[in-house]
Design an enzyme around this catalytic site. Sequence first.
Site, PDB file in Angstrom:
ATOM      1  N   SER A 204     -10.042   0.598   3.721  1.00  8.29           N
ATOM      2  CA  SER A 204      -9.503   0.135   4.914  1.00  8.29           C
ATOM      3  C   SER A 204      -8.902   1.599   5.845  1.00  8.29           C
ATOM      4  CB  SER A 204      -7.965  -0.621   4.792  1.00  8.29           C
ATOM      5  OG  SER A 204      -8.469  -1.928   4.340  1.00  8.29           O
TER       6      SER A 204
ATOM      7  N   ARG B 294       0.842  -1.419  -0.034  1.00  5.54           N
ATOM      8  CA  ARG B 294       0.043  -0.032  -0.054  1.00  5.54           C
ATOM      9  C   ARG B 294       0.799   1.189   0.179  1.00  5.54           C
ATOM     10  NH1 ARG B 294      -2.104  -3.557  -1.164  1.00  5.54           N
ATOM     11  NH2 ARG B 294      -3.836  -4.778  -0.041  1.00  5.54           N
TER      12      ARG B 294
ATOM     13  N   GLU C 140      -3.833   3.614   6.483  1.00  7.51           N
ATOM     14  CA  GLU C 140      -3.726   3.596   5.086  1.00  7.51           C
ATOM     15  C   GLU C 140      -4.582   4.735   4.338  1.00  7.51           C
ATOM     16  OE1 GLU C 140      -4.552  -0.591   3.785  1.00  7.51           O
ATOM     17  OE2 GLU C 140      -5.560   0.144   1.997  1.00  7.51           O
TER      18      GLU C 140
HETATM   19  C1  LIG Z   1     -15.295  -0.180  -0.282  1.00  5.51           C
HETATM   20  C2  LIG Z   1     -13.819   0.128  -0.620  1.00  5.51           C
HETATM   21  C3  LIG Z   1     -13.205  -1.016  -0.824  1.00  5.51           C
HETATM   22  C4  LIG Z   1     -11.621  -0.990  -0.681  1.00  5.51           C
HETATM   23  N1  LIG Z   1     -11.175  -2.277  -0.901  1.00  5.51           N
HETATM   24  C5  LIG Z   1      -9.515  -2.001  -1.282  1.00  5.51           C
HETATM   25  C6  LIG Z   1      -8.818  -3.263  -1.593  1.00  5.51           C
HETATM   26  O1  LIG Z   1      -9.247  -4.217  -1.202  1.00  5.51           O
HETATM   27  N2  LIG Z   1      -7.659  -2.840  -1.616  1.00  5.51           N
HETATM   28  C7  LIG Z   1      -7.001  -1.878  -1.772  1.00  5.51           C
HETATM   29  O2  LIG Z   1      -5.752  -1.647  -1.772  1.00  5.51           O
HETATM   30  N3  LIG Z   1      -7.583  -0.511  -1.725  1.00  5.51           N
HETATM   31  C8  LIG Z   1      -9.148  -0.708  -1.287  1.00  5.51           C
HETATM   32  N4  LIG Z   1      -9.838   0.457  -1.101  1.00  5.51           N
HETATM   33  C9  LIG Z   1      -9.286   1.867  -1.236  1.00  5.51           C
HETATM   34  C10 LIG Z   1      -9.092   2.326  -2.484  1.00  5.51           C
HETATM   35  O3  LIG Z   1     -10.208   1.882  -3.356  1.00  5.51           O
HETATM   36  C11 LIG Z   1      -7.753   2.134  -3.237  1.00  5.51           C
HETATM   37  O4  LIG Z   1      -6.812   2.473  -2.604  1.00  5.51           O
HETATM   38  C12 LIG Z   1      -7.813   2.784  -4.555  1.00  5.51           C
HETATM   39  O5  LIG Z   1      -6.540   2.335  -5.388  1.00  5.51           O
HETATM   40  C13 LIG Z   1      -7.507   4.182  -4.530  1.00  5.51           C
HETATM   41  O6  LIG Z   1      -7.874   4.757  -5.820  1.00  5.51           O
HETATM   42  P1  LIG Z   1      -8.379   6.111  -6.513  1.00  5.51           P
HETATM   43  O7  LIG Z   1      -8.191   6.258  -8.009  1.00  5.51           O
HETATM   44  O8  LIG Z   1      -9.960   6.230  -5.719  1.00  5.51           O
HETATM   45  O9  LIG Z   1      -7.551   7.018  -5.599  1.00  5.51           O
HETATM   46  P2  LIG Z   1      -7.944   8.312  -4.520  1.00  5.51           P
HETATM   47  O10 LIG Z   1      -8.615   7.658  -3.528  1.00  5.51           O
HETATM   48  O11 LIG Z   1      -8.810   9.370  -5.483  1.00  5.51           O
HETATM   49  O12 LIG Z   1      -6.384   8.795  -4.238  1.00  5.51           O
HETATM   50  C14 LIG Z   1      -5.701   7.913  -3.191  1.00  5.51           C
HETATM   51  C15 LIG Z   1      -4.221   8.617  -3.288  1.00  5.51           C
HETATM   52  O13 LIG Z   1      -3.917   8.334  -4.763  1.00  5.51           O
HETATM   53  C16 LIG Z   1      -3.547   9.527  -5.348  1.00  5.51           C
HETATM   54  N5  LIG Z   1      -3.683   9.416  -6.698  1.00  5.51           N
HETATM   55  C17 LIG Z   1      -5.024   9.230  -7.356  1.00  5.51           C
HETATM   56  N6  LIG Z   1      -4.672   9.228  -8.577  1.00  5.51           N
HETATM   57  C18 LIG Z   1      -3.447   9.253  -8.959  1.00  5.51           C
HETATM   58  C19 LIG Z   1      -2.950   9.569 -10.342  1.00  5.51           C
HETATM   59  N7  LIG Z   1      -3.509   9.330 -11.313  1.00  5.51           N
HETATM   60  N8  LIG Z   1      -1.580   9.976 -10.158  1.00  5.51           N
HETATM   61  C20 LIG Z   1      -0.946  10.055  -8.758  1.00  5.51           C
HETATM   62  N9  LIG Z   1      -1.430  10.060  -7.600  1.00  5.51           N
HETATM   63  C21 LIG Z   1      -2.734   9.421  -7.688  1.00  5.51           C
HETATM   64  C22 LIG Z   1      -4.229  10.601  -4.740  1.00  5.51           C
HETATM   65  O14 LIG Z   1      -3.400  11.738  -4.846  1.00  5.51           O
HETATM   66  C23 LIG Z   1      -4.093  10.009  -3.051  1.00  5.51           C
HETATM   67  O15 LIG Z   1      -2.922  10.272  -2.439  1.00  5.51           O
HETATM   68  C24 LIG Z   1     -11.176   0.450  -1.032  1.00  5.51           C
HETATM   69  C25 LIG Z   1     -12.098   1.375  -0.683  1.00  5.51           C
HETATM   70  C26 LIG Z   1     -13.337   1.302  -0.567  1.00  5.51           C
HETATM   71  C27 LIG Z   1     -14.151   2.501  -0.511  1.00  5.51           C
END
Ligand SMILES: Cc1cc2nc3c(=O)[nH]c(=O)nc-3n(C[C@H](O)[C@H](O)[C@H](O)COP(=O)(O)OP(=O)(O)OC[C@H]3O[C@@H](n4cnc5c(N)ncnc54)[C@H](O)[C@@H]3O)c2cc1C
Length: 293
Positions: free
Chosen positions: A210, A161, A281
């Site tokens: 998480s 992560r 996280e």
């Molecule tokens: C119901 C639920 C279940 C989940 N299950 C999991 C799981 O099983 N495993 C897991 O790992 N995570 C899980 N997550 C957390 C989350 O979905 C992941 O971490 C996901 O990868 C975040 O992606 P995002 O595009 O929404 O990023 P965001 O949440 O929008 O951003 C997260 C971070 O990434 C950065 N970021 C986003 N896009 C970019 C980009 N293009 N370039 C540079 N930085 C960027 C942001 O600035 C921030 O620091 C879950 C979340 C929810 C709500």
Amino acid sequence: MNALEHDVPLAKLTTIGTGGAPAALARPRTIDELRDALRYARAEGLDVFVVGLGSNVLAADGPLDVLVVRLEGELAAVEVGDGLLRAGGGATNAVCLHRARAAGLGGFEFACAIPGTAGGGVFMNAGAYGRDWNEILVRARVVSAEGDEWRSPGALGLSYRHSELRPGEVVAAVEFQLEPRPTAEIKTTVAELVARRKDTQPTNKRTFGSVFKNPTGELGAGRMLELCGLKGHRIGGAQISPKHANFIENADGATSADCVALMVEARRRVHEEYGVVLEREVVFLGLPELPPT
Ligand SMILES: Cc1cc2nc3c(=O)[nH]c(=O)nc-3n(C[C@H](O)[C@H](O)[C@H](O)COP(=O)(O)OP(=O)(O)OC[C@H]3O[C@@H](n4cnc5c(N)ncnc54)[C@H](O)[C@@H]3O)c2cc1C
């Protein structure tokens, strides 16, 4: 550059549904528009924060002195060819999985219940069921005010992560290496994984995934929080999920301050009971670090 928006709060851009308005929101659709947005931020002295689906972000409730960038258009498109899935950083995991399945390419099924984007997955090295981005990522295109380069997973420093991406660096595109797999098998695996999720996690509530990373050791963060009796514990409009204690739900008009207060209390209780300091996280935007336990 596309018109900047000034009145869109993070509450509208995050899955938990909390957070105040940034100084500006840019929605670039091409690399040139992304470069323009980054130049604008530099000229205005604003930090850049990329938001994917906001599925792992908790932002301060008040005004935020940042430029939020959300990738759209070409920067969220997906193509498949030669065993590679090429996606814009803003492409959702759901669309990536759909396109991979339609092309008979397996290997991305583990991401079926991760509600984020390809670029957010790189930043977080997202993963589930023993697999993560690091295993399938060939390279990612990283654009910043300083430059534009493709980086390998090694150069991105991916670990549990975690990545070594620096503030202001935007993952504009990724390439995943996938393997031929019959569509029917992919569908079966996805259905099984989604059913497992529904049994154990609050999939129909507003959360940010998480709350804490799993520490090394036998007990996961969720199990420790549960054994501390925290399931259902509520502060303001936020509550620790009665279904899985490592999730915070927006139960009723929660603020980010409510969520942080729950995190502080949860960490305190786990430290008292197990001597373990849980590491968050969820990514904080405009919030101070959690106090030492
Ligand atoms: C119901 C639920 C279940 C989940 N299950 C999991 C799981 O099983 N495993 C897991 O790992 N995570 C899980 N997550 C957390 C989350 O979905 C992941 O971490 C996901 O990868 C975040 O992606 P995002 O595009 O929404 O990023 P965001 O949440 O929008 O951003 C997260 C971070 O990434 C950065 N970021 C986003 N896009 C970019 C980009 N293009 N370039 C540079 N930085 C960027 C942001 O600035 C921030 O620091 C879950 C979340 C929810 C709500």
